[in-house]
Enzyme design. Structure first.
Site, PDB file in Angstrom:
ATOM      1  N   TYR A   1       0.836  -1.209   0.000  1.00  0.00           N
ATOM      2  CA  TYR A   1       0.000   0.000   0.000  1.00  0.00           C
ATOM      3  C   TYR A   1       0.874   1.265   0.000  1.00  0.00           C
ATOM      4  O   TYR A   1       0.733   2.135   0.860  1.00  0.00           O
ATOM      5  CB  TYR A   1      -0.905   0.038   1.237  1.00  0.00           C
ATOM      6  CG  TYR A   1      -1.906  -1.080   1.376  1.00  0.00           C
ATOM      7  CD1 TYR A   1      -2.224  -1.917   0.320  1.00  0.00           C
ATOM      8  CD2 TYR A   1      -2.568  -1.289   2.589  1.00  0.00           C
ATOM      9  CE1 TYR A   1      -3.140  -2.950   0.469  1.00  0.00           C
ATOM     10  CE2 TYR A   1      -3.494  -2.304   2.740  1.00  0.00           C
ATOM     11  CZ  TYR A   1      -3.767  -3.130   1.674  1.00  0.00           C
ATOM     12  OH  TYR A   1      -4.687  -4.141   1.833  1.00  0.00           O
TER      13      TYR A   1
ATOM     14  N   PRO B   1     -16.049  -4.582   4.026  1.00  0.00           N
ATOM     15  CA  PRO B   1     -17.434  -4.780   4.494  1.00  0.00           C
ATOM     16  C   PRO B   1     -18.455  -3.950   3.729  1.00  0.00           C
ATOM     17  O   PRO B   1     -19.647  -4.239   3.779  1.00  0.00           O
ATOM     18  CB  PRO B   1     -17.366  -4.323   5.960  1.00  0.00           C
ATOM     19  CG  PRO B   1     -16.216  -3.362   6.011  1.00  0.00           C
ATOM     20  CD  PRO B   1     -15.214  -3.883   5.024  1.00  0.00           C
ATOM     21  N   LEU B   2     -17.967  -2.924   2.998  1.00  0.00           N
ATOM     22  CA  LEU B   2     -18.893  -2.111   2.198  1.00  0.00           C
ATOM     23  C   LEU B   2     -18.714  -2.426   0.718  1.00  0.00           C
ATOM     24  O   LEU B   2     -18.991  -1.590  -0.150  1.00  0.00           O
ATOM     25  CB  LEU B   2     -18.646  -0.622   2.458  1.00  0.00           C
ATOM     26  CG  LEU B   2     -18.575  -0.207   3.923  1.00  0.00           C
ATOM     27  CD1 LEU B   2     -18.330   1.277   4.052  1.00  0.00           C
ATOM     28  CD2 LEU B   2     -19.841  -0.600   4.649  1.00  0.00           C
ATOM     29  N   ALA B   3     -18.236  -3.650   0.448  1.00  0.00           N
ATOM     30  CA  ALA B   3     -18.003  -4.101  -0.928  1.00  0.00           C
ATOM     31  C   ALA B   3     -17.149  -3.103  -1.690  1.00  0.00           C
ATOM     32  O   ALA B   3     -17.495  -2.677  -2.795  1.00  0.00           O
ATOM     33  CB  ALA B   3     -19.318  -4.365  -1.639  1.00  0.00           C
TER      34      ALA B   3
ATOM     35  N   GLY C   1     -16.616   0.010  -0.976  1.00  0.00           N
ATOM     36  CA  GLY C   1     -17.205   1.363  -1.048  1.00  0.00           C
ATOM     37  C   GLY C   1     -18.472   1.428  -1.875  1.00  0.00           C
ATOM     38  O   GLY C   1     -19.026   2.497  -2.092  1.00  0.00           O
TER      39      GLY C   1
END
Ligand code: SF4
Ligand code: SF4
Length: 374
Positions: free
Chosen positions: A44, A184-186, A188
């Site tokens: 990253y 968890p929010l796919a 975004g």
């Protein structure tokens, strides 16, 4: 080891991502509020270094996890040293083998000169505490767990990406492996962050790590983490109404399509690169470089679409992904300008309310994803 139920995904904590709240402010506010888990990776960009600077002086307050793409014992040894230096730490709590997607990759990791040996040596020398693994492939994730070699497994898990979750959780429990839920929010794409996080937390996972780029998001995370996590029937209904709208172009990485592709195209990985656009365009485009030539060899035979259990228009999606990852810089810039003028949400919601399929390029969650770096 006690960690907060919501942690910080560190992909967006990079120096170029300077258009929102500073990563050091976000990290320190999160630590003050009780969030003590920060996940990053060698790949990253300078995220490790940024996190290292932010937590300097309060290393004891946090649980640091990082990961490497490299697969050889000696390579991993060097990676651990670099991570320690970047994070300004004497020890890293969790070091993970990053993105193990295929069985042959797992075999390489487990080989006599593989990454696991390197990490075990680092553990023996006190450089790391625990050894983990991450995978986007549910069946490979189960295999990783069953080796009994890893302390944690990191998997994507959201209301739209939940295939095999019961099996993964069952095996993780059996082998006493901690489960870290990423995306968890796919990536975004799910806008109702609160409901999506509650949904993920209602499962028997160890921790969920949404990306975080504003102080407002830290507040939402801590509000959910400290409050009740159970969804009532109305909340479930509203969450799944949103999820259904995303269904038509969301790849769950089952890879059934890849088994029949004559040119052996890593279709799921290509769509994954596209998802990264929401976090970091430069990273997404760099990752895609290794697939670019292969995509051009696609014969348009359509066999992949016949195999996809979700009836995804894979060929069109591949063309769109290629365009987004190689061109489309002007469109990305326009979307960025809309965001800066605070008009993006308005424009997007008008489309959404009118029932139009939302162009993938537009999909972003202003609450939880990081600013694109265009
Ligand atoms: S259409 Fe392209 S990607 Fe799909 S199976 Fe054929 S060659 Fe592979
Ligand atoms: S395109 Fe369909 S078959 Fe291929 S990995 Fe994605 S969900 Fe599975």
């Amino acid at each position: 080891m006690m960690v907060s139920c919501i942690g910080l995904g560190g992909m967006g904590f990079v120096s170029k991502n300077n258009k929102r709240d500073k990563p050091s402010t976000i990290i320190n506010t999160a630590l003050n509020e009780g969030i003590n888990f920060i996940d990053t990776a060698r790949s990253y960009y300078d995220s490790e270094r940024i996190i290292g600077e932010a937590i300097h002086g309060r290393r004891k307050d946090c649980f640091i996890a990082t990961k490497t793409y490299l697969r050889g014992a000696n390579e991993v040894k060097r990676e651990v040293e670099i991570s320690l230096k970047n994070l300004r730490a004497e020890q890293i709590d969790l070091y993970q083998v990053h993105h193990v997607q295929y069985e042959h990759e797992l075999e390489r990791v487990l080989a006599r000169d593989g990454a696991l040996v390197g990490l075990k040596r680092a553990k023996k020398r006190g450089k790391i505490k625990f050894i983990g693994v991450s995978s986007h492939h549910p069946k490979v994730a189960v295999k990783c767990i069953k080796t009994g070699e890893f302390d944690t497994i990191q998997i994507p898990f959201s209301p739209i990406e939940r295939e095999f979750i019961d099996e993964i959780l069952k095996e993780a429990k059996k082998y006493d492996v901690g489960v870290i839920a990423m995306k968890p929010l796919a990536g975004g794409r799910i806008l109702n962050a609160e409901l999506a996080l509650k949904f993920v937390l209602s499962y028997d996972i160890s921790i969920v790590i949404p990306g975080c780029s504003t102080l407002k998001q830290v507040k939402i995370d801590t509000h959910i983490g400290k409050g009740g996590i159970f969804l009532n029937e109305n909340e479930k209904k509203s969450l799944f109404e949103e999820v259904e709208k995303l269904d038509g172009n969301f790849c769950r990485r089952c890879r059934y399509c890849e088994n029949v592709c004559t040119i052996k195209l890593p279709i799921a990985d290509i769509f994954r690169c596209e998802d990264h656009i929401l976090y970091n365009v430069t990273y997404a485009r760099n990752e895609y470089k290794k697939f670019k030539k292969e995509v051009k060899k696609c014969t348009d035979c359509g066999k992949c679409e016949q195999m996809c259990p979700y009836n995804l228009p894979i060929r069109t999606m591949l063309k769109n992904a290629h365009r987004r990852l190689t061109k489309g810089k002007i469109e990305d810039a326009i979307i960025n300008i809309l965001r800066r003028l605070n008009l993006y949400e308005k424009v997007r919601n008008i489309y959404f309310d009118l029932g139009f399929p939302i162009p993938k390029r537009w999909e972003n969650n202003s609450e939880f994803s990081n600013k694109e770096d265009v």
